[in-house]
Scaffold this motif. Structure first.
Motif, PDB file in Angstrom:
ATOM      1  N   SER A 132       0.853  -1.182   0.000  1.00 37.51           N
ATOM      2  CA  SER A 132       0.000   0.000   0.000  1.00 37.51           C
ATOM      3  C   SER A 132       0.890   1.233   0.000  1.00 37.51           C
ATOM      4  O   SER A 132       1.803   1.337   0.830  1.00 37.51           O
ATOM      5  CB  SER A 132      -0.903   0.017   1.238  1.00 37.51           C
ATOM      6  N   LEU A 133       0.646   2.114  -0.923  1.00 37.51           N
ATOM      7  CA  LEU A 133       1.518   3.272  -1.052  1.00 37.51           C
ATOM      8  C   LEU A 133       1.243   4.320   0.012  1.00 37.51           C
ATOM      9  O   LEU A 133       0.117   4.491   0.473  1.00 37.51           O
ATOM     10  CB  LEU A 133       1.361   3.901  -2.433  1.00 37.51           C
ATOM     11  N   LEU A 134       2.305   5.023   0.375  1.00 40.07           N
ATOM     12  CA  LEU A 134       2.244   6.231   1.181  1.00 40.07           C
ATOM     13  C   LEU A 134       2.547   7.416   0.259  1.00 40.07           C
ATOM     14  O   LEU A 134       3.004   7.226  -0.876  1.00 40.07           O
ATOM     15  CB  LEU A 134       3.281   6.167   2.303  1.00 40.07           C
ATOM     16  N   PRO A 135       2.299   8.658   0.694  1.00 43.37           N
ATOM     17  CA  PRO A 135       2.801   9.787  -0.094  1.00 43.37           C
ATOM     18  C   PRO A 135       4.297   9.600  -0.354  1.00 43.37           C
ATOM     19  O   PRO A 135       5.015   9.048   0.490  1.00 43.37           O
ATOM     20  CB  PRO A 135       2.541  10.991   0.818  1.00 43.37           C
ATOM     21  N   VAL A 136       4.769  10.037  -1.510  1.00 42.75           N
ATOM     22  CA  VAL A 136       6.167   9.792  -1.892  1.00 42.75           C
ATOM     23  C   VAL A 136       7.121  10.157  -0.763  1.00 42.75           C
ATOM     24  O   VAL A 136       7.967   9.361  -0.359  1.00 42.75           O
ATOM     25  CB  VAL A 136       6.520  10.590  -3.162  1.00 42.75           C
ATOM     26  N   ILE A 137       7.000  11.366  -0.262  1.00 46.16           N
ATOM     27  CA  ILE A 137       7.712  11.787   0.941  1.00 46.16           C
ATOM     28  C   ILE A 137       6.630  12.023   1.996  1.00 46.16           C
ATOM     29  O   ILE A 137       5.938  13.039   1.971  1.00 46.16           O
ATOM     30  CB  ILE A 137       8.530  13.080   0.717  1.00 46.16           C
ATOM     31  N   PRO A 138       6.437  11.102   2.934  1.00 44.45           N
ATOM     32  CA  PRO A 138       5.341  11.270   3.895  1.00 44.45           C
ATOM     33  C   PRO A 138       5.569  12.396   4.892  1.00 44.45           C
ATOM     34  O   PRO A 138       4.604  12.890   5.485  1.00 44.45           O
ATOM     35  CB  PRO A 138       5.300   9.915   4.623  1.00 44.45           C
ATOM     36  N   PRO A 174      -2.922  14.610  -2.676  1.00 50.19           N
ATOM     37  CA  PRO A 174      -2.393  13.352  -3.223  1.00 50.19           C
ATOM     38  C   PRO A 174      -1.029  13.556  -3.881  1.00 50.19           C
ATOM     39  O   PRO A 174      -0.833  14.508  -4.652  1.00 50.19           O
ATOM     40  CB  PRO A 174      -3.449  12.955  -4.254  1.00 50.19           C
ATOM     41  N   PHE A 175      -0.113  12.626  -3.595  1.00 56.48           N
ATOM     42  CA  PHE A 175       1.297  12.787  -3.954  1.00 56.48           C
ATOM     43  C   PHE A 175       1.839  11.399  -4.301  1.00 56.48           C
ATOM     44  O   PHE A 175       2.018  10.573  -3.426  1.00 56.48           O
ATOM     45  CB  PHE A 175       2.025  13.399  -2.745  1.00 56.48           C
ATOM     46  N   GLY A 176       2.077  11.161  -5.595  1.00 58.27           N
ATOM     47  CA  GLY A 176       2.562   9.840  -5.960  1.00 58.27           C
ATOM     48  C   GLY A 176       2.331   9.538  -7.439  1.00 58.27           C
ATOM     49  O   GLY A 176       2.048  10.441  -8.216  1.00 58.27           O
ATOM     50  N   PRO A 177       2.383   8.273  -7.864  1.00 58.79           N
ATOM     51  CA  PRO A 177       2.603   7.129  -6.980  1.00 58.79           C
ATOM     52  C   PRO A 177       4.038   6.964  -6.497  1.00 58.79           C
ATOM     53  O   PRO A 177       4.284   6.354  -5.464  1.00 58.79           O
ATOM     54  CB  PRO A 177       2.181   5.940  -7.859  1.00 58.79           C
ATOM     55  N   TYR A 178       5.011   7.523  -7.259  1.00 59.37           N
ATOM     56  CA  TYR A 178       6.422   7.335  -6.933  1.00 59.37           C
ATOM     57  C   TYR A 178       7.219   8.550  -7.406  1.00 59.37           C
ATOM     58  O   TYR A 178       6.698   9.412  -8.129  1.00 59.37           O
ATOM     59  CB  TYR A 178       6.981   6.064  -7.586  1.00 59.37           C
ATOM     60  N   MET A 179       8.459   8.613  -6.970  1.00 56.24           N
ATOM     61  CA  MET A 179       9.386   9.654  -7.412  1.00 56.24           C
ATOM     62  C   MET A 179      10.277   9.096  -8.512  1.00 56.24           C
ATOM     63  O   MET A 179      10.835   8.007  -8.372  1.00 56.24           O
ATOM     64  CB  MET A 179      10.249  10.124  -6.238  1.00 56.24           C
ATOM     65  N   VAL A 180      10.407   9.845  -9.588  1.00 56.14           N
ATOM     66  CA  VAL A 180      11.267   9.461 -10.707  1.00 56.14           C
ATOM     67  C   VAL A 180      12.499  10.353 -10.696  1.00 56.14           C
ATOM     68  O   VAL A 180      12.385  11.584 -10.630  1.00 56.14           O
ATOM     69  CB  VAL A 180      10.514   9.597 -12.043  1.00 56.14           C
ATOM     70  N   THR A 181      13.682   9.752 -10.741  1.00 55.33           N
ATOM     71  CA  THR A 181      14.914  10.524 -10.699  1.00 55.33           C
ATOM     72  C   THR A 181      15.096  11.304 -12.005  1.00 55.33           C
ATOM     73  O   THR A 181      14.567  10.915 -13.053  1.00 55.33           O
ATOM     74  CB  THR A 181      16.124   9.611 -10.460  1.00 55.33           C
ATOM     75  N   PRO A 182      15.839  12.418 -11.958  1.00 56.27           N
ATOM     76  CA  PRO A 182      15.967  13.263 -13.145  1.00 56.27           C
ATOM     77  C   PRO A 182      16.510  12.541 -14.366  1.00 56.27           C
ATOM     78  O   PRO A 182      16.089  12.838 -15.492  1.00 56.27           O
ATOM     79  CB  PRO A 182      16.926  14.370 -12.677  1.00 56.27           C
ATOM     80  N   ASP A 183      17.424  11.586 -14.176  1.00 52.14           N
ATOM     81  CA  ASP A 183      17.979  10.893 -15.344  1.00 52.14           C
ATOM     82  C   ASP A 183      16.914  10.089 -16.073  1.00 52.14           C
ATOM     83  O   ASP A 183      16.928   9.999 -17.309  1.00 52.14           O
ATOM     84  CB  ASP A 183      19.152   9.991 -14.933  1.00 52.14           C
ATOM     85  N   GLU A 184      15.981   9.501 -15.334  1.00 50.77           N
ATOM     86  CA  GLU A 184      14.903   8.741 -15.967  1.00 50.77           C
ATOM     87  C   GLU A 184      13.794   9.654 -16.465  1.00 50.77           C
ATOM     88  O   GLU A 184      13.152   9.370 -17.488  1.00 50.77           O
ATOM     89  CB  GLU A 184      14.332   7.708 -14.996  1.00 50.77           C
TER      90      GLU A 184
END
Length: 276
Positions: free
Chosen positions: A59-65, A176-186
Protein backbone atom coordinates in the motif's frame (compact mmCIF):
# COMPACT_ATOMS: atom_id res chain seq x y z
CA UNK A 1 14.98 5.02 -11.14
CA UNK A 2 11.64 5.05 -9.37
CA UNK A 3 11.47 5.29 -5.56
CA UNK A 4 8.45 5.08 -3.31
CA UNK A 5 7.30 5.03 0.30
CA UNK A 6 4.92 2.24 1.23
CA UNK A 7 3.41 -0.07 3.80
CA UNK A 8 4.62 -3.65 3.72
CA UNK A 9 1.95 -6.39 3.68
CA UNK A 10 2.35 -6.59 7.49
CA UNK A 11 1.54 -2.87 7.79
CA UNK A 12 5.00 -1.55 8.68
CA UNK A 13 6.29 1.52 6.87
CA UNK A 14 9.21 1.26 4.49
CA UNK A 15 10.60 2.65 1.23
CA UNK A 16 12.03 1.09 -1.86
CA UNK A 17 12.86 1.01 -5.54
CA UNK A 18 10.29 0.03 -8.16
CA UNK A 19 11.36 -1.99 -11.18
CA UNK A 20 8.96 -3.84 -13.50
CA UNK A 21 6.21 -4.04 -10.87
CA UNK A 22 8.65 -5.41 -8.28
CA UNK A 23 9.31 -3.35 -5.15
CA UNK A 24 12.81 -3.75 -3.76
CA UNK A 25 12.55 -2.97 -0.05
CA UNK A 26 15.52 -0.77 0.92
CA UNK A 27 14.85 -0.35 4.62
CA UNK A 28 17.20 -2.47 6.69
CA UNK A 29 18.64 -2.15 10.20
CA UNK A 30 21.66 -0.31 8.78
CA UNK A 31 19.80 1.83 6.21
CA UNK A 32 18.32 5.31 6.77
CA UNK A 33 14.93 5.28 8.43
CA UNK A 34 12.85 6.59 5.51
CA UNK A 35 13.06 7.91 1.97
CA UNK A 36 13.66 11.49 3.09
CA UNK A 37 16.62 10.38 5.24
CA UNK A 38 18.04 8.26 2.41
CA UNK A 39 17.87 11.27 0.08
CA UNK A 40 19.54 13.46 2.71
CA UNK A 41 22.35 10.90 3.16
CA UNK A 42 22.75 10.63 -0.63
CA UNK A 43 22.79 6.82 -0.44
CA UNK A 44 19.71 5.77 -2.42
CA UNK A 45 21.67 4.33 -5.32
CA UNK A 46 23.92 2.31 -2.99
CA UNK A 47 21.30 0.63 -0.78
CA UNK A 48 20.83 -3.13 -1.00
CA UNK A 49 17.38 -4.65 -0.96
CA UNK A 50 16.34 -6.66 2.09
CA UNK A 51 13.38 -8.34 0.38
CA UNK A 52 11.02 -7.85 -2.53
CA UNK A 53 7.27 -7.51 -2.95
CA UNK A 54 4.96 -7.46 -5.90
CA UNK A 55 3.72 -3.91 -6.49
CA UNK A 56 0.19 -5.22 -5.95
CA UNK A 57 1.12 -6.48 -2.45
CA UNK A 58 2.00 -3.11 -0.94
CA UNK A 59 0.00 0.00 0.00
CA UNK A 60 1.52 3.27 -1.05
CA UNK A 61 2.24 6.23 1.18
CA UNK A 62 2.80 9.79 -0.09
CA UNK A 63 6.17 9.79 -1.89
CA UNK A 64 7.71 11.79 0.94
CA UNK A 65 5.34 11.27 3.90
CA UNK A 66 7.19 13.69 6.17
CA UNK A 67 8.62 16.67 4.26
CA UNK A 68 9.82 19.55 6.41
CA UNK A 69 8.35 22.08 3.96
CA UNK A 70 5.89 21.98 1.06
CA UNK A 71 5.88 25.05 -1.19
CA UNK A 72 3.13 25.50 -3.77
CA UNK A 73 3.28 27.89 -6.71
CA UNK A 74 0.12 29.73 -7.70
CA UNK A 75 -0.88 30.78 -11.24
CA UNK A 76 2.28 29.41 -12.84
CA UNK A 77 0.73 28.70 -16.25
CA UNK A 78 -0.54 31.58 -18.37
CA UNK A 79 -3.77 29.70 -19.12
CA UNK A 80 -4.53 29.45 -15.39
CA UNK A 81 -3.47 33.04 -14.66
CA UNK A 82 -5.85 34.27 -17.35
CA UNK A 83 -8.81 32.15 -16.25
CA UNK A 84 -8.44 33.45 -12.68
CA UNK A 85 -8.08 37.09 -13.78
CA UNK A 86 -4.83 37.53 -11.89
CA UNK A 87 -2.39 40.29 -12.84
CA UNK A 88 0.95 39.49 -14.43
CA UNK A 89 3.68 39.45 -11.78
CA UNK A 90 7.45 39.57 -11.72
CA UNK A 91 7.86 36.92 -9.02
CA UNK A 92 6.15 33.59 -8.31
CA UNK A 93 3.22 33.41 -5.91
CA UNK A 94 4.13 30.99 -3.10
CA UNK A 95 1.87 29.40 -0.51
CA UNK A 96 2.37 26.57 1.96
CA UNK A 97 0.89 23.11 2.41
CA UNK A 98 1.14 21.11 5.62
CA UNK A 99 2.57 17.59 5.57
CA UNK A 100 -0.51 16.18 7.29
CA UNK A 101 -2.68 17.22 4.33
CA UNK A 102 -0.87 14.69 2.09
CA UNK A 103 -2.33 11.41 0.94
CA UNK A 104 -1.24 8.60 -1.36
CA UNK A 105 -2.02 7.13 -4.77
CA UNK A 106 -5.24 5.08 -4.63
CA UNK A 107 -6.23 6.67 -1.30
CA UNK A 108 -9.44 8.65 -0.92
CA UNK A 109 -9.76 12.42 -1.09
CA UNK A 110 -12.37 13.29 1.51
CA UNK A 111 -15.03 15.84 0.67
CA UNK A 112 -15.14 17.99 3.83
CA UNK A 113 -18.43 18.40 5.63
CA UNK A 114 -18.12 22.19 5.57
CA UNK A 115 -17.95 22.56 1.78
CA UNK A 116 -19.04 21.16 -1.56
CA UNK A 117 -16.51 23.23 -3.57
CA UNK A 118 -13.81 20.56 -3.99
CA UNK A 119 -11.63 21.26 -7.02
CA UNK A 120 -8.69 19.49 -8.70
CA UNK A 121 -5.29 20.88 -9.69
CA UNK A 122 -2.92 18.51 -11.48
CA UNK A 123 0.69 19.52 -10.89
CA UNK A 124 4.31 18.40 -11.11
CA UNK A 125 5.97 17.99 -7.70
CA UNK A 126 9.71 18.53 -7.34
CA UNK A 127 11.53 16.74 -4.51
CA UNK A 128 14.65 18.49 -3.24
CA UNK A 129 17.72 16.27 -3.01
CA UNK A 130 20.46 18.62 -1.88
CA UNK A 131 19.57 21.44 0.46
CA UNK A 132 20.86 24.97 0.47
CA UNK A 133 20.18 28.66 0.89
CA UNK A 134 20.39 31.27 -1.89
CA UNK A 135 20.83 28.60 -4.57
CA UNK A 136 21.86 30.09 -7.90
CA UNK A 137 19.40 29.49 -10.72
CA UNK A 138 22.21 28.02 -12.84
CA UNK A 139 22.86 25.38 -10.14
CA UNK A 140 19.27 24.79 -9.06
CA UNK A 141 18.58 21.62 -11.05
CA UNK A 142 21.53 19.94 -9.32
CA UNK A 143 19.47 20.18 -6.12
CA UNK A 144 16.59 18.04 -7.47
CA UNK A 145 16.21 14.43 -6.28
CA UNK A 146 13.25 13.68 -8.51
CA UNK A 147 9.73 14.40 -9.67
CA UNK A 148 6.24 13.06 -8.98
CA UNK A 149 2.59 13.74 -9.72
CA UNK A 150 0.62 15.90 -7.30
CA UNK A 151 -3.01 16.95 -7.03
CA UNK A 152 -3.35 20.23 -5.17
CA UNK A 153 -7.02 19.55 -4.41
CA UNK A 154 -8.59 22.78 -3.21
CA UNK A 155 -11.58 23.69 -1.08
CA UNK A 156 -12.40 26.79 -3.10
CA UNK A 157 -14.86 28.58 -0.82
CA UNK A 158 -12.40 28.33 2.07
CA UNK A 159 -9.57 29.42 -0.24
CA UNK A 160 -11.62 32.49 -1.18
CA UNK A 161 -12.53 33.57 2.34
CA UNK A 162 -9.65 36.08 2.02
CA UNK A 163 -6.74 36.67 -0.36
CA UNK A 164 -4.72 34.13 1.69
CA UNK A 165 -4.92 30.59 0.29
CA UNK A 166 -3.90 28.60 3.37
CA UNK A 167 -7.28 27.33 4.70
CA UNK A 168 -8.51 26.03 1.36
CA UNK A 169 -5.26 24.26 0.62
CA UNK A 170 -4.78 22.27 3.82
CA UNK A 171 -7.84 20.15 4.53
CA UNK A 172 -6.93 16.53 5.40
CA UNK A 173 -6.28 14.16 2.46
CA UNK A 174 -6.38 16.95 -0.15
CA UNK A 175 -2.75 16.61 -1.24
CA UNK A 176 -2.39 13.35 -3.22
CA UNK A 177 1.30 12.79 -3.95
CA UNK A 178 2.56 9.84 -5.96
CA UNK A 179 2.60 7.13 -6.98
CA UNK A 180 6.42 7.33 -6.93
CA UNK A 181 9.39 9.65 -7.41
CA UNK A 182 11.27 9.46 -10.71
CA UNK A 183 14.91 10.52 -10.70
CA UNK A 184 15.97 13.26 -13.14
CA UNK A 185 17.98 10.89 -15.34
CA UNK A 186 14.90 8.74 -15.97
CA UNK A 187 12.50 11.69 -16.19
CA UNK A 188 14.60 13.29 -18.94
CA UNK A 189 13.74 16.62 -20.55
CA UNK A 190 10.35 17.66 -19.19
CA UNK A 191 9.72 20.64 -21.48
CA UNK A 192 7.32 18.78 -23.77
CA UNK A 193 5.86 16.44 -21.14
CA UNK A 194 2.22 17.27 -20.46
CA UNK A 195 0.39 17.62 -17.17
CA UNK A 196 -2.95 15.90 -17.84
CA UNK A 197 -5.86 15.78 -15.40
CA UNK A 198 -8.90 13.56 -15.98
CA UNK A 199 -12.14 13.64 -14.01
CA UNK A 200 -14.13 10.43 -14.48
CA UNK A 201 -12.11 9.82 -17.64
CA UNK A 202 -12.70 13.26 -19.18
CA UNK A 203 -9.63 15.41 -19.84
CA UNK A 204 -9.92 18.64 -17.84
CA UNK A 205 -6.32 19.92 -18.02
CA UNK A 206 -3.61 19.25 -20.60
CA UNK A 207 -0.55 21.46 -20.99
CA UNK A 208 3.22 20.95 -21.36
CA UNK A 209 5.51 21.66 -18.42
CA UNK A 210 7.53 23.95 -20.69
CA UNK A 211 4.64 26.44 -20.57
CA UNK A 212 5.35 27.35 -16.93
CA UNK A 213 5.71 31.08 -16.40
CA UNK A 214 8.40 30.51 -13.77
CA UNK A 215 10.44 27.38 -14.56
CA UNK A 216 11.61 24.97 -11.89
CA UNK A 217 15.14 26.36 -11.61
CA UNK A 218 13.83 29.89 -11.08
CA UNK A 219 11.37 28.71 -8.42
CA UNK A 220 14.12 26.87 -6.51
CA UNK A 221 16.33 29.97 -6.61
CA UNK A 222 13.47 32.20 -5.49
CA UNK A 223 12.31 30.00 -2.61
CA UNK A 224 15.84 29.33 -1.36
CA UNK A 225 16.49 33.08 -1.28
CA UNK A 226 14.05 33.48 1.63
CA UNK A 227 14.32 30.10 3.40
CA UNK A 228 16.79 27.20 3.44
CA UNK A 229 15.73 24.17 1.43
CA UNK A 230 16.32 20.72 2.93
CA UNK A 231 16.45 17.24 1.39
CA UNK A 232 12.93 15.91 1.04
CA UNK A 233 11.30 19.33 0.81
CA UNK A 234 8.66 19.50 -1.92
CA UNK A 235 7.86 22.20 -4.45
CA UNK A 236 4.47 21.83 -6.15
CA UNK A 237 5.02 23.79 -9.32
CA UNK A 238 1.60 25.06 -10.39
CA UNK A 239 -1.44 23.92 -12.36
CA UNK A 240 -2.53 24.55 -15.96
CA UNK A 241 -5.79 26.16 -16.93
CA UNK A 242 -8.99 24.17 -16.84
CA UNK A 243 -9.71 24.02 -13.12
CA UNK A 244 -13.29 23.24 -12.18
CA UNK A 245 -13.96 26.55 -10.45
CA UNK A 246 -13.44 28.55 -13.65
CA UNK A 247 -15.67 26.46 -15.89
CA UNK A 248 -19.21 27.49 -16.81
CA UNK A 249 -20.95 26.11 -14.87
CA UNK A 250 -18.30 25.21 -12.26
CA UNK A 251 -17.32 21.54 -12.07
CA UNK A 252 -16.79 20.31 -8.51
CA UNK A 253 -15.53 16.88 -7.54
CA UNK A 254 -18.08 14.84 -5.60
CA UNK A 255 -18.19 11.53 -3.73
CA UNK A 256 -17.88 8.64 -6.17
CA UNK A 257 -15.75 10.58 -8.67
CA UNK A 258 -12.30 9.43 -9.81
CA UNK A 259 -9.57 11.99 -10.46
CA UNK A 260 -6.32 11.18 -12.30
CA UNK A 261 -3.15 13.23 -12.80
CA UNK A 262 -0.85 11.85 -15.51
CA UNK A 263 2.63 13.27 -16.18
CA UNK A 264 4.61 11.17 -18.67
CA UNK A 265 7.37 9.17 -16.94
CA UNK A 266 5.98 10.12 -13.51
CA UNK A 267 3.02 7.83 -14.17
CA UNK A 268 -0.59 8.40 -13.16
CA UNK A 269 -1.83 9.44 -9.73
CA UNK A 270 -5.35 8.11 -9.12
CA UNK A 271 -7.72 8.98 -6.29
CA UNK A 272 -11.43 8.55 -5.58
CA UNK A 273 -13.60 11.09 -3.79
CA UNK A 274 -15.44 10.05 -0.63
CA UNK A 275 -17.48 11.80 2.04
CA UNK A 276 -15.66 12.91 5.18
Amino acid sequence: MKYLSFLRPNGTASYGRLENDIVYDLKTDSAPSDLKAAIADNVLSTLESSETFAYSQISLLPVIPNPNKIFCVGHNYESHRKETGRDEVANPSIFIRFADSLTAHKSEILMPKVSTSLDYEGELAVVIGKGGRAIAEAEAMNHVAGYACFNDASIRDWQWHTRQFTPGKNFPTTGPFGPYMVTPDEAGNLEHVHVITRLNGEVMQDQPIGDMIFPIAQIIAYVSAFTPLSPGDVIVSGTPGGVGAKRTPPVWMKPGDTIEVEIGPMGTLVNCIAEE
